[in-house]
Design a protein around this motif. Structure first.
Motif, short mmCIF file in Angstrom:
data_model
loop_
_atom_site.label_atom_id
_atom_site.label_comp_id
_atom_site.label_asym_id
_atom_site.label_seq_id
_atom_site.Cartn_x
_atom_site.Cartn_y
_atom_site.Cartn_z
N LEU A 18 0.83 -1.21 0.00
CA LEU A 18 0.00 0.00 0.00
C LEU A 18 0.87 1.25 0.00
N CYS A 19 1.94 1.23 0.76
CA CYS A 19 2.84 2.39 0.83
C CYS A 19 3.56 2.63 -0.48
N ILE A 20 3.79 1.56 -1.25
CA ILE A 20 4.44 1.70 -2.54
C ILE A 20 3.47 2.26 -3.59
N ALA A 21 2.22 1.77 -3.57
CA ALA A 21 1.25 2.17 -4.58
C ALA A 21 0.66 3.55 -4.32
N GLY A 22 0.47 3.90 -3.05
CA GLY A 22 -0.23 5.14 -2.70
C GLY A 22 0.37 6.41 -3.29
N PRO A 23 1.69 6.63 -3.17
CA PRO A 23 2.27 7.89 -3.65
C PRO A 23 2.16 8.12 -5.15
N LEU A 24 1.88 7.06 -5.93
CA LEU A 24 1.80 7.22 -7.39
C LEU A 24 0.78 8.27 -7.78
N ARG A 25 -0.46 8.12 -7.30
CA ARG A 25 -1.52 9.07 -7.67
C ARG A 25 -1.53 10.30 -6.77
N LEU A 26 -1.07 10.14 -5.53
CA LEU A 26 -1.12 11.26 -4.58
C LEU A 26 0.01 12.26 -4.79
N VAL A 27 1.18 11.76 -5.22
CA VAL A 27 2.36 12.63 -5.28
C VAL A 27 2.97 12.68 -6.68
N TYR A 28 3.33 11.50 -7.22
CA TYR A 28 4.12 11.47 -8.45
C TYR A 28 3.37 12.04 -9.64
N ILE A 29 2.15 11.57 -9.89
CA ILE A 29 1.40 12.03 -11.06
C ILE A 29 1.07 13.52 -10.98
N PRO A 30 0.59 14.04 -9.85
CA PRO A 30 0.37 15.50 -9.79
C PRO A 30 1.64 16.31 -10.07
N SER A 31 2.78 15.82 -9.58
CA SER A 31 4.03 16.57 -9.79
C SER A 31 4.46 16.56 -11.26
N LYS A 32 4.09 15.50 -11.99
CA LYS A 32 4.51 15.38 -13.38
C LYS A 32 3.52 15.99 -14.38
N LEU A 33 2.22 15.94 -14.05
CA LEU A 33 1.21 16.31 -15.05
C LEU A 33 0.43 17.58 -14.72
N PHE A 34 0.24 17.89 -13.47
CA PHE A 34 -0.64 19.00 -13.11
C PHE A 34 0.15 20.30 -12.99
N VAL A 35 -0.37 21.33 -13.66
CA VAL A 35 0.25 22.66 -13.61
C VAL A 35 -0.68 23.57 -12.84
N HIS A 36 -0.22 24.04 -11.70
CA HIS A 36 -1.07 24.86 -10.82
C HIS A 36 -1.51 26.14 -11.54
N ARG A 54 -3.28 6.76 -16.69
CA ARG A 54 -3.99 5.48 -16.54
C ARG A 54 -3.34 4.62 -15.44
N PHE A 55 -2.03 4.67 -15.33
CA PHE A 55 -1.36 3.93 -14.26
C PHE A 55 -1.81 4.45 -12.90
N GLY A 56 -2.09 5.76 -12.83
CA GLY A 56 -2.62 6.31 -11.58
C GLY A 56 -3.99 5.73 -11.25
N ILE A 57 -4.83 5.56 -12.27
CA ILE A 57 -6.15 4.96 -12.06
C ILE A 57 -6.01 3.51 -11.58
N VAL A 58 -5.11 2.76 -12.26
CA VAL A 58 -4.88 1.37 -11.85
C VAL A 58 -4.29 1.33 -10.44
N GLY A 59 -3.45 2.32 -10.12
CA GLY A 59 -2.87 2.38 -8.78
C GLY A 59 -3.94 2.54 -7.71
N ASP A 60 -4.96 3.35 -8.00
CA ASP A 60 -6.07 3.50 -7.05
C ASP A 60 -6.85 2.19 -6.89
N LEU A 61 -7.10 1.51 -8.00
CA LEU A 61 -7.79 0.22 -7.93
C LEU A 61 -6.97 -0.79 -7.13
#
Length: 239
Positions: A18-36, A54-61
């Motif tokens: 869980l600790c490995i999968a969680g940061p993918l959508r919570l931290v990594y993807i926002p830092s790479k894709l989202f522009v404030h 899509r990997f973020g979506i799979v990460g949530d599942l």
């Protein structure tokens, strides 16, 4: 002691996943894709890196499924300590947060539809579609803020189980209570005083390491509950 004969280590391994999968959508993807503050740039990034999103979506599942197995492992570990508290851990820490993971998957799927320019969205112009994407992303963040209440509340019965168990260090139980209270405070801060959310998160960092310490203890040391009759004999011998 092997994992099959050490339910504490089994729970720790689920926790590690869980600790490995969680940061993918919570931290990594926002830092790479989202522009404030720039909806158009965010949408363009999502469209250009669709597979990462899509990997973020799979990460949530994946996280939702792992969470269910994690709390069931805790229920197995602590069932003889206090069955009522163990059930609370399953409900507050597994069933309800897992459902929220699936709700977030729906909102992220909506983001992907808009970013890819689905035909039925042609009635909206580009700025409107970009605004819809930002709305869904912010709803995802709002859902996470609300979920922090559950992230905190489930740790309180878990901490009580750890403290009462006698087969895990009591300082971990105390740290988990502090960790849980910190999450509740973060949730309330996000809902009532969102302008202070980042500051509150930074201040709470020492408390939030409680879960990490607990997970590492389980993975490295593990734990095996003593049979109740053995514990009773030990207590009688001491008396």
């Amino acid at each position: 002691m092997s994992s099959t004969h050490n339910p504490g280590r089994v729970a720790g391994l689920w926790y590690l996943l869980l600790c490995i999968a969680g940061p993918l959508r919570l931290v990594y993807i926002p830092s790479k894709l989202f522009v404030h503050g720039d909806a158009a740039a965010t949408v363009n990034n999502i469209a250009a890196h669709e597979w990462l999103f899509r990997f973020g979506i799979v990460g949530d599942l994946f996280g939702a499924v792992v969470l269910i197995f994690l709390v069931l492992a805790f229920c197995r570990l602590f069932k003889d300590v206090d069955q009522y508290l163990a059930i609370l851990v399953v409900i507050l820490g597994g069933v309800m947060p897992a459902l929220l993971y699936f709700v977030n998957v729906v909102s992220d799927s909506g983001v992907l539809m808009i970013a890819r320019g689905a035909d039925f969205l042609s009635v909206f112009d580009k700025p409107q579609r970009d605004a819809l994407v930002m709305l869904l992303l912010r709803l995802h963040d709002a859902q996470n803020t609300a979920a922090e209440m559950l992230w905190g509340l489930w740790l309180i019965p878990l901490a009580m189980l750890v403290y009462r168990s006698r087969f895990l260090p009591r300082f971990l139980g105390v740290w988990l209570v502090i960790n849980g209270i910190a999450y509740v405070i973060l949730c309330l801060t996000g809902e009532l005083f969102p302008q202070y959310s980042n500051k509150a998160f930074l201040i709470s960092q020492p408390a939030l390491f409680g879960e990490l310490a607990f997970m590492l203890w389980l993975v490295i040391k593990g734990s095996k509950p003593q049979p109740q009759h053995a514990a009773g004999l030990s207590s009688s011998a001491v008396a």
